[in-house]
Structures are given as C-alpha cells and as structure tokens.
Design a protein around this motif. Structure first.
Motif, PDB file in Angstrom:
ATOM      1  N   UNK A   1      13.285   8.973  -4.073  1.00 27.11           N
ATOM      2  CA  UNK A   1      11.994   9.465  -4.555  1.00 27.11           C
ATOM      3  C   UNK A   1      11.603   8.921  -5.930  1.00 27.11           C
ATOM      4  N   UNK A   2      12.571   8.577  -6.770  1.00 23.22           N
ATOM      5  CA  UNK A   2      12.258   8.248  -8.154  1.00 23.22           C
ATOM      6  C   UNK A   2      11.478   6.948  -8.270  1.00 23.22           C
ATOM      7  N   UNK A   3      11.679   6.010  -7.350  1.00 16.31           N
ATOM      8  CA  UNK A   3      11.029   4.704  -7.476  1.00 16.31           C
ATOM      9  C   UNK A   3       9.616   4.682  -6.920  1.00 16.31           C
ATOM     10  N   UNK A   4       9.187   5.763  -6.285  1.00 14.21           N
ATOM     11  CA  UNK A   4       7.844   5.796  -5.700  1.00 14.21           C
ATOM     12  C   UNK A   4       6.770   5.656  -6.765  1.00 14.21           C
ATOM     13  N   UNK A   5       7.014   6.187  -7.956  1.00 14.32           N
ATOM     14  CA  UNK A   5       6.011   6.122  -9.016  1.00 14.32           C
ATOM     15  C   UNK A   5       5.688   4.688  -9.394  1.00 14.32           C
ATOM     16  N   UNK A   6       6.706   3.816  -9.398  1.00 14.83           N
ATOM     17  CA  UNK A   6       6.473   2.410  -9.720  1.00 14.83           C
ATOM     18  C   UNK A   6       5.986   1.632  -8.513  1.00 14.83           C
ATOM     19  N   UNK A   7       6.474   1.997  -7.334  1.00 15.05           N
ATOM     20  CA  UNK A   7       6.138   1.231  -6.138  1.00 15.05           C
ATOM     21  C   UNK A   7       4.729   1.446  -5.638  1.00 15.05           C
ATOM     22  N   UNK A   8       4.178   2.637  -5.819  1.00 15.53           N
ATOM     23  CA  UNK A   8       2.867   2.948  -5.265  1.00 15.53           C
ATOM     24  C   UNK A   8       1.746   2.048  -5.757  1.00 15.53           C
ATOM     25  N   UNK A   9       1.531   1.936  -7.079  1.00 12.39           N
ATOM     26  CA  UNK A   9       0.447   1.068  -7.556  1.00 12.39           C
ATOM     27  C   UNK A   9       0.615  -0.393  -7.140  1.00 12.39           C
ATOM     28  N   UNK A  10       1.848  -0.915  -7.229  1.00 11.97           N
ATOM     29  CA  UNK A  10       2.078  -2.310  -6.841  1.00 11.97           C
ATOM     30  C   UNK A  10       1.818  -2.510  -5.354  1.00 11.97           C
ATOM     31  N   UNK A  11       2.274  -1.580  -4.543  1.00 11.13           N
ATOM     32  CA  UNK A  11       2.028  -1.666  -3.109  1.00 11.13           C
ATOM     33  C   UNK A  11       0.531  -1.619  -2.811  1.00 11.13           C
ATOM     34  N   UNK A  12      -0.204  -0.808  -3.565  1.00 15.85           N
ATOM     35  CA  UNK A  12      -1.641  -0.724  -3.365  1.00 15.85           C
ATOM     36  C   UNK A  12      -2.334  -2.050  -3.636  1.00 15.85           C
ATOM     37  N   UNK A  13      -1.908  -2.752  -4.696  1.00 15.08           N
ATOM     38  CA  UNK A  13      -2.486  -4.064  -4.999  1.00 15.08           C
ATOM     39  C   UNK A  13      -2.261  -5.027  -3.835  1.00 15.08           C
ATOM     40  N   UNK A  14      -1.041  -5.044  -3.305  1.00 13.62           N
ATOM     41  CA  UNK A  14      -0.727  -5.965  -2.215  1.00 13.62           C
ATOM     42  C   UNK A  14      -1.511  -5.627  -0.954  1.00 13.62           C
ATOM     43  N   UNK A  15      -1.687  -4.328  -0.673  1.00 10.39           N
ATOM     44  CA  UNK A  15      -2.462  -3.939   0.503  1.00 10.39           C
ATOM     45  C   UNK A  15      -3.933  -4.300   0.332  1.00 10.39           C
ATOM     46  N   UNK A  16      -4.464  -4.123  -0.877  1.00 10.50           N
ATOM     47  CA  UNK A  16      -5.861  -4.481  -1.123  1.00 10.50           C
ATOM     48  C   UNK A  16      -6.083  -5.986  -1.022  1.00 10.50           C
ATOM     49  N   UNK A  17      -5.076  -6.778  -1.343  1.00 13.47           N
ATOM     50  CA  UNK A  17      -5.186  -8.229  -1.264  1.00 13.47           C
ATOM     51  C   UNK A  17      -5.079  -8.742   0.175  1.00 13.47           C
ATOM     52  N   UNK A  18      -4.404  -7.999   1.038  1.00 15.36           N
ATOM     53  CA  UNK A  18      -4.030  -8.513   2.354  1.00 15.36           C
ATOM     54  C   UNK A  18      -5.238  -8.619   3.282  1.00 15.36           C
ATOM     55  N   UNK A  19      -5.299  -9.713   4.039  1.00 17.21           N
ATOM     56  CA  UNK A  19      -6.321  -9.861   5.069  1.00 17.21           C
ATOM     57  C   UNK A  19      -6.002  -8.966   6.258  1.00 17.21           C
ATOM     58  N   UNK A  20      -4.717  -8.804   6.564  1.00 13.93           N
ATOM     59  CA  UNK A  20      -4.263  -7.898   7.628  1.00 13.93           C
ATOM     60  C   UNK A  20      -3.311  -6.883   7.009  1.00 13.93           C
ATOM     61  N   UNK A  21      -3.848  -5.853   6.367  1.00 19.47           N
ATOM     62  CA  UNK A  21      -2.970  -4.887   5.682  1.00 19.47           C
ATOM     63  C   UNK A  21      -2.014  -4.173   6.633  1.00 19.47           C
ATOM     64  N   UNK A  22      -2.387  -4.061   7.909  1.00 18.24           N
ATOM     65  CA  UNK A  22      -1.490  -3.417   8.853  1.00 18.24           C
ATOM     66  C   UNK A  22      -0.166  -4.146   8.998  1.00 18.24           C
ATOM     67  N   UNK A  23      -0.201  -5.483   8.895  1.00 13.07           N
ATOM     68  CA  UNK A  23       1.047  -6.247   8.990  1.00 13.07           C
ATOM     69  C   UNK A  23       1.947  -5.949   7.791  1.00 13.07           C
ATOM     70  N   UNK A  24       1.349  -5.857   6.612  1.00 13.86           N
ATOM     71  CA  UNK A  24       2.129  -5.500   5.426  1.00 13.86           C
ATOM     72  C   UNK A  24       2.658  -4.080   5.535  1.00 13.86           C
ATOM     73  N   UNK A  25       1.838  -3.187   6.074  1.00 10.53           N
ATOM     74  CA  UNK A  25       2.263  -1.804   6.267  1.00 10.53           C
ATOM     75  C   UNK A  25       3.454  -1.750   7.221  1.00 10.53           C
ATOM     76  N   UNK A  26       3.391  -2.548   8.288  1.00  5.69           N
ATOM     77  CA  UNK A  26       4.513  -2.605   9.229  1.00  5.69           C
ATOM     78  C   UNK A  26       5.773  -3.120   8.542  1.00  5.69           C
ATOM     79  N   UNK A  27       5.610  -4.103   7.649  1.00  6.88           N
ATOM     80  CA  UNK A  27       6.767  -4.592   6.912  1.00  6.88           C
ATOM     81  C   UNK A  27       7.387  -3.521   6.031  1.00  6.88           C
ATOM     82  N   UNK A  28       6.544  -2.682   5.434  1.00  5.45           N
ATOM     83  CA  UNK A  28       7.054  -1.575   4.618  1.00  5.45           C
ATOM     84  C   UNK A  28       7.817  -0.563   5.477  1.00  5.45           C
TER      85      UNK A  28
END
Length: 402
Positions: free
Chosen positions: A45-72
């Motif tokens: 749980x402790x790393x979610x605070x750092x991971x959330x914003x960075x993950x959001x940037x990558x999802x916003x950049x992705x042309x197919x965010x579902x593929x990135x979501x599947x990777x997560x």
C-alpha cells in the motif's frame, strides 16, 4: 461494452480488496510472524502514493490505455505470485520489496480503470455508468475480505486473487482506444512537466480541489470505522466475527444505495450529493460511537447481557447508515471528477485521487489503532468528526446553486 467493463472492473477490484488480507493470512501462515505479514501489507500500500500520479501520466499518453491497464493487472498478479511462491524460501526483505513494486500499479485497479469509463459509455450515459461503476467498489469491498476470510488456508487466498486478476484481463485489453490521439508535441514533454500539470488541474479547479480534499479527509475517517469494527464486535459480543459483519453491512447498504442512484433518471446535483453522502456517513459513525459508549457504561450492570445485545443491533443499524452515505458519496465523487477533469488529464486526476485516498486511509488507520485500544467510542467519534470536517471542506466556497 459497458457490462464487459463492469465485469472486469469488479473482478480486478475484488482482487485488490482481497490481496491485503490474503497476504496477511499467507504471511502469517507460512512464516508465523505477524511482523512479516504486516510488512507485506504495508509494502503493498505504501507505494501507491507515488505510483498513482505517474501511472496517470502514462495512461493519459497512451493511444490504447486498455493495453497499459492490462499490463498493470499482469504486473500486480505477477508480484503476488512471486511473494506467495517465495514465502519461506526468499529473504523477507526481498519479498517486501516485491510488494512495494507491485503496489506501484495498484491505483490502476481503482482510479486507472474508472478513468476509462467515458470512452466506454460516451457522455450520454455517463451519470448512470458512474453509479454502476461505484457499485463494483461496493461489491469488491463486500466480497474481497469475505473471500479472504473464508478461503484462508495460507497461500490459497493469494492464488484466488491472481485468478480474479486473470479474469479481468480480457476486459482491460479490449477497452477502446482514445477518440482523439495525444498530440505529438505532448509526447515529447517531460513526465515531470505533465505531473505538475495534472496536480495543477486539481489545485486550479475549485470543484476538483474540494472533492479531492474532502474525500481524503473522509477516507481517513472511514479508516476509524474499519479499524474499530472488529474491536467493537469483540466488546459487544465477545467475538471479532460480528465486527466483520458490521463492515459487510456497510458494503451491502452502499451497494443498495448506489443501485437506487443508478435507477434514477435525469440531471443530478453531484456536488450536493457528495456533501449529503458524507454527512450521512458521519451520522452513522456517531451512532456507532453511541452504541460503543452505551455498552461500556452498562458493562458492570446486572443487565449487561441485554445491554450488549441492544447495543450491537444499534451498531448494525449505524453500519447500515454509514453505507447509505458512502455509496452515493463515491458515485458523486466519480461524477464530479468526470465532469471537471480535462479529457487529456482524466487518468492522472483519477489515479492521483486514488493514491491520495489510499494514503489518507493509511494515516487514518495508524491513528485509529491507538485510539481504538484506548476507547472504541473515541475512535468512532473521531471518524464522525472527520466526516464533519470533510463536509466543511466540501462546502467551503461552493456556490449555493450546487
């Protein structure tokens, strides 16, 4: 497409809610050490605070965010598998590090998934879809811990989590592409700049800022109830089992309330519903504190058995009232975010919000433990006070028209 999305979201979020208790059970069963078990949960749980914003940037950049979501989803499941297979074989510090790494992608199972809802439904069905999406959180909150408790059996519960994540994969992979591809100039910008822009979108939008700050305070107060419920159940009945039932009642009532919200047609004042839901949750926690206080005051009387029975049923009603507030509160929070977040920053707004709530819950839990040990009623009153503060935050500067 919506029902496939909801099925995948429910499976992923049930696995998310189940993974923490499952790791606790597995760690304790294999190592016999509650310290190692708690470290695994903290790492997840402790790393979610750092991971959330960075993950959001990558999802916003992705042309197919579902593929990135599947990777997560795959990364989270892989982390759980490494931990459960390494218990008793690999160094404990290495397993905690794996838990920290897996926790980085944890917000993908909550806010990252919800951020994709507009591409699934379109604006016409957004309000009803948000209510249905919030119901998957209620289902997960009800089913996840229950499954972990029923299965128990060491690593078995962790393997069920992995199975649920595998079931969510097809829905994530087939999520639609973004309708307007990210601009090439945006792809060349630094991640740090986009992170600042995402936080700026929250801080610079009064409605988003109120909703984010209010939900953080409210989530810290909810932690008081979650930590206090087993202790309250033990004080009132002599067993921690009825305490878990209180949390199940909260989740079930939240699910029922969201079902009613989803059935309602026409425009809704989501900001006002967010305030009312938070206030109702606070009233429920205050009622639970009254039940705890009544049982304590009657503990030495000749009729203490009857008093305890009466107080427990008051606590059940209180838990239901909390759920009736928390269910619509979550739906309203999602709807405000969907309405206010810029389309190109939506994923970052949702994953950042999820990370902040996880962090707030962790802080609330840390405070709730000593408070509940001192007095369950005090801890529950602190939770009710937190909801009152959240209401004040949500209403500060809000136009009366809502």
């Amino acid at each position: 497409m919506l029902w496939r999305y909801l099925a995948g979201a429910a499976a992923a979020r049930t696995a998310d809610e189940m993974s923490g208790p499952a790791l606790l059970i597995a760690g304790l069963a294999v190592t016999g050490s509650p310290v190692v078990a708690s470290w695994l949960l903290a790492g997840l749980t402790v790393s979610a605070a750092a991971g959330g914003p960075l993950l959001g940037v990558l999802l916003d950049r992705a042309r197919r965010p579902g593929r990135l979501l599947a990777g997560c989803v795959v990364a989270y499941a892989g982390g759980l598998l490494v931990i459960v297979s390494g218990l008793g074989r690999l160094p404990e510090t290495a397993l905690v590090a794996v838990a920290v790494a897996a926790g980085v992608v944890g917000p993908a199972l909550t806010g990252g998934w919800t951020a994709q809802l507009p591409s699934v439904t379109g604006p016409a069905r957004q309000d009803r879809a948000s209510a249905l999406d919030a119901m998957t959180y209620n289902v997960a909150g009800l089913a996840g811990p229950a499954l972990a408790g029923v299965i128990a059996g060491g690593p078995a519960a962790v393997l069920v989590c992995v199975g649920l994540l595998a079931a969510a994969l097809p829905a994530a992979w087939t999520l639609p592409a973004v309708r307007t591809p990210p601009a090439a100039v945006r792809a060349r910008r630094g991640i740090g700049e986009e992170l600042r822009e995402g936080f700026g979108a929250i801080l610079g939008n009064p409605a988003l800022l109120r909703a984010t700050a209010g939900s953080m305070v409210s989530c810290a107060g909810t932690a008081m109830l979650v930590v206090s419920a087993p202790v309250l159940g033990a004080r009132l009945t002599g067993s921690t089992g009825p305490g878990a039932l209180l949390l199940a009642v909260t989740a079930a009532c939240g699910l029922a309330a969201n079902a009613l919200v989803a059935r309602r047609r026409g425009p809704r004042r989501w900001d006002a519903l967010l305030v009312r839901g938070t206030a109702v949750a606070g009233a429920g926690m205050a009622l639970a504190a009254a039940a705890a206080s009544a049982s304590a005051s009657e503990a030495t009387s000749a009729t203490s058995g009857a008093a305890v029975s009466w107080a427990y049923w008051v606590a059940v009603v209180a838990a239901g009232v909390v759920g009736l507030g928390e269910g619509p509160q979550l739906t309203a929070l999602f709807s405000v975010r969907h309405r206010e977040a810029p389309a190109r920053l939506r994923a970052q707004v949702f994953t950042t919000g999820a990370s902040l709530k996880i962090t707030s819950f962790a802080v609330g839990s840390a405070v709730a433990g000593p408070l509940a040990a001192y007095s369950v009623a005090t801890a529950l009153l602190a939770g009710a006070a937190a909801q009152a503060v959240a209401v004040a935050v949500l209403t500060a500067g809000r136009p009366r028209s809502g």
